[in-house]
Design a protein around this motif. Structure first.
Motif, PDB file in Angstrom:
ATOM      1  N   VAL A 112      -3.066  51.859  43.555  1.00  0.00           N
ATOM      2  CA  VAL A 112      -2.855  52.301  44.936  1.00  0.00           C
ATOM      3  C   VAL A 112      -2.019  51.283  45.705  1.00  0.00           C
ATOM      4  CG1 VAL A 112      -4.004  52.782  47.133  1.00  0.00           C
ATOM      5  CG2 VAL A 112      -4.923  53.735  45.008  1.00  0.00           C
ATOM      6  N   TRP A 113      -2.371  49.990  45.556  1.00  0.00           N
ATOM      7  CA  TRP A 113      -1.604  48.951  46.274  1.00  0.00           C
ATOM      8  C   TRP A 113      -0.146  48.960  45.832  1.00  0.00           C
ATOM      9  CZ3 TRP A 113       1.568  44.958  45.094  1.00  0.00           C
ATOM     10  CH2 TRP A 113       1.906  44.086  46.143  1.00  0.00           C
ATOM     11  N   ALA A 114       0.081  49.011  44.528  1.00  0.00           N
ATOM     12  CA  ALA A 114       1.438  48.932  44.007  1.00  0.00           C
ATOM     13  C   ALA A 114       2.266  50.152  44.424  1.00  0.00           C
ATOM     14  CB  ALA A 114       1.413  48.811  42.488  1.00  0.00           C
ATOM     15  N   LEU A 115       1.654  51.335  44.440  1.00  0.00           N
ATOM     16  CA  LEU A 115       2.373  52.531  44.862  1.00  0.00           C
ATOM     17  C   LEU A 115       2.743  52.460  46.339  1.00  0.00           C
ATOM     18  CD1 LEU A 115       0.389  55.312  42.941  1.00  0.00           C
ATOM     19  CD2 LEU A 115       2.730  54.540  42.493  1.00  0.00           C
ATOM     20  N   ARG A 116       1.823  51.982  47.153  1.00  0.00           N
ATOM     21  CA  ARG A 116       2.099  51.862  48.590  1.00  0.00           C
ATOM     22  C   ARG A 116       3.145  50.793  48.863  1.00  0.00           C
ATOM     23  NH1 ARG A 116      -3.272  52.105  52.213  1.00  0.00           N
ATOM     24  NH2 ARG A 116      -1.604  52.274  53.794  1.00  0.00           N
ATOM     25  N   ALA A 117       3.165  49.750  48.014  1.00  0.00           N
ATOM     26  CA  ALA A 117       4.158  48.689  48.191  1.00  0.00           C
ATOM     27  C   ALA A 117       5.523  49.109  47.676  1.00  0.00           C
ATOM     28  CB  ALA A 117       3.692  47.420  47.478  1.00  0.00           C
ATOM     29  N   GLY A 118       5.582  50.190  46.912  1.00  0.00           N
ATOM     30  CA  GLY A 118       6.843  50.686  46.374  1.00  0.00           C
ATOM     31  C   GLY A 118       7.503  49.722  45.400  1.00  0.00           C
ATOM     32  N   ILE A 119       6.666  49.040  44.618  1.00  0.00           N
ATOM     33  CA  ILE A 119       7.183  47.958  43.785  1.00  0.00           C
ATOM     34  C   ILE A 119       7.349  48.357  42.319  1.00  0.00           C
ATOM     35  CG2 ILE A 119       5.060  46.846  42.958  1.00  0.00           C
ATOM     36  CD1 ILE A 119       6.231  44.232  44.164  1.00  0.00           C
ATOM     37  N   LEU A 120       6.807  49.512  41.957  1.00  0.00           N
ATOM     38  CA  LEU A 120       6.816  49.912  40.550  1.00  0.00           C
ATOM     39  C   LEU A 120       8.096  50.643  40.185  1.00  0.00           C
ATOM     40  CD1 LEU A 120       3.139  51.197  40.325  1.00  0.00           C
ATOM     41  CD2 LEU A 120       4.015  48.958  39.678  1.00  0.00           C
ATOM     42  N   ARG A 121       8.516  50.461  38.942  1.00  0.00           N
ATOM     43  CA  ARG A 121       9.767  51.058  38.472  1.00  0.00           C
ATOM     44  C   ARG A 121       9.580  52.440  37.867  1.00  0.00           C
ATOM     45  NH1 ARG A 121      13.298  46.297  35.487  1.00  0.00           N
ATOM     46  NH2 ARG A 121      13.421  44.852  37.256  1.00  0.00           N
ATOM     47  N   TYR A 122       8.378  52.752  37.400  1.00  0.00           N
ATOM     48  CA  TYR A 122       8.164  53.995  36.663  1.00  0.00           C
ATOM     49  C   TYR A 122       7.057  54.846  37.275  1.00  0.00           C
ATOM     50  CZ  TYR A 122      10.917  51.245  33.413  1.00  0.00           C
ATOM     51  OH  TYR A 122      11.906  50.464  32.851  1.00  0.00           O
ATOM     52  N   GLY A 123       6.916  54.745  38.565  1.00  0.00           N
ATOM     53  CA  GLY A 123       6.000  55.615  39.294  1.00  0.00           C
ATOM     54  C   GLY A 123       4.527  55.366  39.062  1.00  0.00           C
ATOM     55  N   GLY A 124       4.171  54.243  38.485  1.00  0.00           N
ATOM     56  CA  GLY A 124       2.768  53.921  38.260  1.00  0.00           C
ATOM     57  C   GLY A 124       2.263  54.243  36.866  1.00  0.00           C
ATOM     58  N   TRP A 125       3.073  55.006  36.118  1.00  0.00           N
ATOM     59  CA  TRP A 125       2.634  55.370  34.767  1.00  0.00           C
ATOM     60  C   TRP A 125       2.512  54.155  33.861  1.00  0.00           C
ATOM     61  CZ3 TRP A 125       0.394  59.768  34.164  1.00  0.00           C
ATOM     62  CH2 TRP A 125       0.742  60.851  34.983  1.00  0.00           C
ATOM     63  N   GLU A 126       3.344  53.122  34.125  1.00  0.00           N
ATOM     64  CA  GLU A 126       3.267  51.914  33.315  1.00  0.00           C
ATOM     65  C   GLU A 126       1.939  51.189  33.509  1.00  0.00           C
ATOM     66  OE1 GLU A 126       6.025  50.728  36.807  1.00  0.00           O
ATOM     67  OE2 GLU A 126       5.004  52.505  36.008  1.00  0.00           O
ATOM     68  N   LEU A 127       1.403  51.238  34.749  1.00  0.00           N
ATOM     69  CA  LEU A 127       0.100  50.614  35.001  1.00  0.00           C
ATOM     70  C   LEU A 127      -1.022  51.416  34.356  1.00  0.00           C
ATOM     71  CD1 LEU A 127       0.138  49.293  38.676  1.00  0.00           C
ATOM     72  CD2 LEU A 127       0.889  48.203  36.567  1.00  0.00           C
ATOM     73  N   ILE A 128      -0.909  52.733  34.426  1.00  0.00           N
ATOM     74  CA  ILE A 128      -1.924  53.586  33.793  1.00  0.00           C
ATOM     75  C   ILE A 128      -1.941  53.353  32.285  1.00  0.00           C
ATOM     76  CG2 ILE A 128      -2.555  55.973  33.290  1.00  0.00           C
ATOM     77  CD1 ILE A 128      -1.400  56.700  36.068  1.00  0.00           C
ATOM     78  N   ALA A 129      -0.754  53.253  31.685  1.00  0.00           N
ATOM     79  CA  ALA A 129      -0.673  53.014  30.241  1.00  0.00           C
ATOM     80  C   ALA A 129      -1.250  51.653  29.872  1.00  0.00           C
ATOM     81  CB  ALA A 129       0.780  53.114  29.783  1.00  0.00           C
ATOM     82  N   ALA A 130      -0.920  50.627  30.674  1.00  0.00           N
ATOM     83  CA  ALA A 130      -1.435  49.285  30.389  1.00  0.00           C
ATOM     84  C   ALA A 130      -2.950  49.238  30.538  1.00  0.00           C
ATOM     85  CB  ALA A 130      -0.777  48.269  31.322  1.00  0.00           C
ATOM     86  N   GLY A 131      -3.470  49.878  31.588  1.00  0.00           N
ATOM     87  CA  GLY A 131      -4.920  49.899  31.783  1.00  0.00           C
ATOM     88  C   GLY A 131      -5.637  50.624  30.663  1.00  0.00           C
ATOM     89  N   ALA A 132      -5.073  51.769  30.254  1.00  0.00           N
ATOM     90  CA  ALA A 132      -5.678  52.522  29.150  1.00  0.00           C
ATOM     91  C   ALA A 132      -5.655  51.703  27.861  1.00  0.00           C
ATOM     92  CB  ALA A 132      -4.938  53.843  28.953  1.00  0.00           C
ATOM     93  N   ALA A 133      -4.551  50.986  27.627  1.00  0.00           N
ATOM     94  CA  ALA A 133      -4.453  50.148  26.429  1.00  0.00           C
ATOM     95  C   ALA A 133      -5.505  49.050  26.444  1.00  0.00           C
ATOM     96  CB  ALA A 133      -3.054  49.543  26.329  1.00  0.00           C
ATOM     97  N   CYS A 134      -5.751  48.465  27.619  1.00  0.00           N
ATOM     98  CA  CYS A 134      -6.770  47.415  27.733  1.00  0.00           C
ATOM     99  C   CYS A 134      -8.153  47.952  27.394  1.00  0.00           C
ATOM    100  CB  CYS A 134      -6.767  46.831  29.148  1.00  0.00           C
ATOM    101  SG  CYS A 134      -5.323  45.816  29.543  1.00  0.00           S
ATOM    102  N   ILE A 135      -8.452  49.163  27.882  1.00  0.00           N
ATOM    103  CA  ILE A 135      -9.753  49.767  27.592  1.00  0.00           C
ATOM    104  C   ILE A 135      -9.882  50.070  26.105  1.00  0.00           C
ATOM    105  CG2 ILE A 135     -11.194  51.808  27.973  1.00  0.00           C
ATOM    106  CD1 ILE A 135     -10.044  51.883  30.841  1.00  0.00           C
ATOM    107  N   LEU A 136      -8.822  50.627  25.521  1.00  0.00           N
ATOM    108  CA  LEU A 136      -8.855  50.918  24.085  1.00  0.00           C
ATOM    109  C   LEU A 136      -9.041  49.641  23.266  1.00  0.00           C
ATOM    110  CD1 LEU A 136      -6.024  53.596  23.813  1.00  0.00           C
ATOM    111  CD2 LEU A 136      -8.488  53.965  23.561  1.00  0.00           C
ATOM    112  N   PHE A 137      -8.349  48.576  23.674  1.00  0.00           N
ATOM    113  CA  PHE A 137      -8.504  47.302  22.972  1.00  0.00           C
ATOM    114  C   PHE A 137      -9.934  46.796  23.069  1.00  0.00           C
ATOM    115  CE2 PHE A 137      -8.840  42.704  23.864  1.00  0.00           C
ATOM    116  CZ  PHE A 137      -8.658  42.219  22.572  1.00  0.00           C
ATOM    117  N   ALA A 138     -10.513  46.852  24.263  1.00  0.00           N
ATOM    118  CA  ALA A 138     -11.878  46.361  24.459  1.00  0.00           C
ATOM    119  C   ALA A 138     -12.862  47.059  23.527  1.00  0.00           C
ATOM    120  CB  ALA A 138     -12.307  46.552  25.921  1.00  0.00           C
ATOM    121  N   TYR A 139     -12.637  48.349  23.294  1.00  0.00           N
ATOM    122  CA  TYR A 139     -13.554  49.115  22.447  1.00  0.00           C
ATOM    123  C   TYR A 139     -13.204  48.998  20.962  1.00  0.00           C
ATOM    124  CZ  TYR A 139     -16.045  51.271  26.310  1.00  0.00           C
ATOM    125  OH  TYR A 139     -16.836  51.468  27.404  1.00  0.00           O
TER     126      TYR A 139
END
Length: 303
Positions: A112-139
């Motif tokens: 939410v912060w990054a989207l409001r700051a307009g700082i992301l290059r790929y619309g936030g999907w890169e953060l979603i992918a990174a977060g999902a990867a972290c969860i998959l790694f943890a498990y």
């Protein structure tokens, strides 16, 4: 120890290891600060997410290493809460779910912060992918039908998720960019933190072989553990020296004292060679990682 008590949960999340997550976010944030793009709120959220995800990974590891036979009550390493019966199975599953959901909440805050700051290059999907990867790694580091740690991929996973991902994305979220200096610092951190896994696998090589946990040390022999431990720390310092090319003199040179501490621990590892006496090297390795993180962070801030 009382079952499912606070003391049991503190043991399970392994507080001695959580400093790893802290230094990764500090280094990524220090790089952002020197590039005039530091923001305190996403830095704090990155820290919360990283610590919660490490707690999740530690709990999953605690549970599944026992279920797979790698952690027994008489294990050589530090006590594991589930193996000792300090936490029940339903409580452990609930704890894993709770830490995962809390990490997701922090991740949503970051998005939410990054989207409001307009700082992301790929619309936030890169953060979603990174977060999902972290969860998959943890498990899937120790759980699931093909756990990474049981198939010789533990070291690669640590370098990626305790180096490249946290340092890189802490910087990216604050700056919207990724530089070669960030890549160097992130890879150096991953190599240093992998020394903790290496000393663990070196100590547990006989137990791991018996339960078919195919770590690099089990697959390639104890010599890889002995020399690989030293090589990881030395390579990290060598990588830092490349920062001289970017004019970051202190960031390049200040980590050098870490190599002396790392070498001293390595020589002790060679003398002890096997058994629970290697836990001394584990403790020193944790201290050395914090030393490296502090020195590199200070060096980055000094320029």
């Amino acid at each position: 120890m009382k079952t499912n008590s606070l003391s049991a949960w503190i043991l399970a999340v392994r507080p001695y290891s959580l400093g790893n997550s802290v230094i990764l976010v500090l280094i990524g944030s220090a790089l952002a600060y020197t590039d005039h793009s530091f923001h305190w709120l996403p830095a704090v959220l990155c820290l919360v997410f990283a610590v919660l995800m490490q707690c999740t990974a530690n709990l999953v590891n605690d549970l599944w290493d026992f279920l797979k036979g790698a952690d027994k009550p008489d294990r050589l390493g530090p006590d594991r809460a589930f193996a000792k019966g300090y936490i029940t199975l339903p409580a452990m599953k609930a704890g894993i779910a709770g830490f995962t959901l809390a990490a997701c909440a922090a991740g949503i805050g970051l998005l939410v912060w990054a989207l409001r700051a307009g700082i992301l290059r790929y619309g936030g999907w890169e953060l979603i992918a990174a977060g999902a990867a972290c969860i998959l790694f943890a498990y899937f580091y120790t759980a699931g039908p093909w756990p990474l740690a049981y198939h010789g991929l533990g070291d690669i996973a640590v370098i990626l998720f305790f180096g490249l991902v946290p340092v890189g994305f802490t910087y990216y979220i604050q700056t919207g960019a990724w530089t070669w200096e960030v890549l160097v610092a992130a890879l150096a951190c991953g190599l240093v933190i992998d020394t903790m896994l290496m000393v663990n696998n070196f100590r547990d090589r006989e137990e791991d072989a018996r339960c078919n946990k195919r770590t690099i040390v089990v697959c390639l022999g104890a010599g890889v553990g002995r020399w690989g431990y030293f090589a990881l720390g030395a390579a990290a310092v060598a990588l830092c020296l490349t920062l001289l090319a970017g004019g970051r003199i202190w960031a390049a040179l200040l980590p050098l004292p870490y190599l002396a501490a790392h070498t001293a621990t390595w020589r002790k590892l060679l003398r002890i060679d096997h058994g629970d006496a290697l836990n001394v090297c584990l403790g020193e390795t944790a201290r050395n990682i914090m030393l490296f993180g502090a020195l590199l962070t200070i060096g980055i801030l000094l320029g």
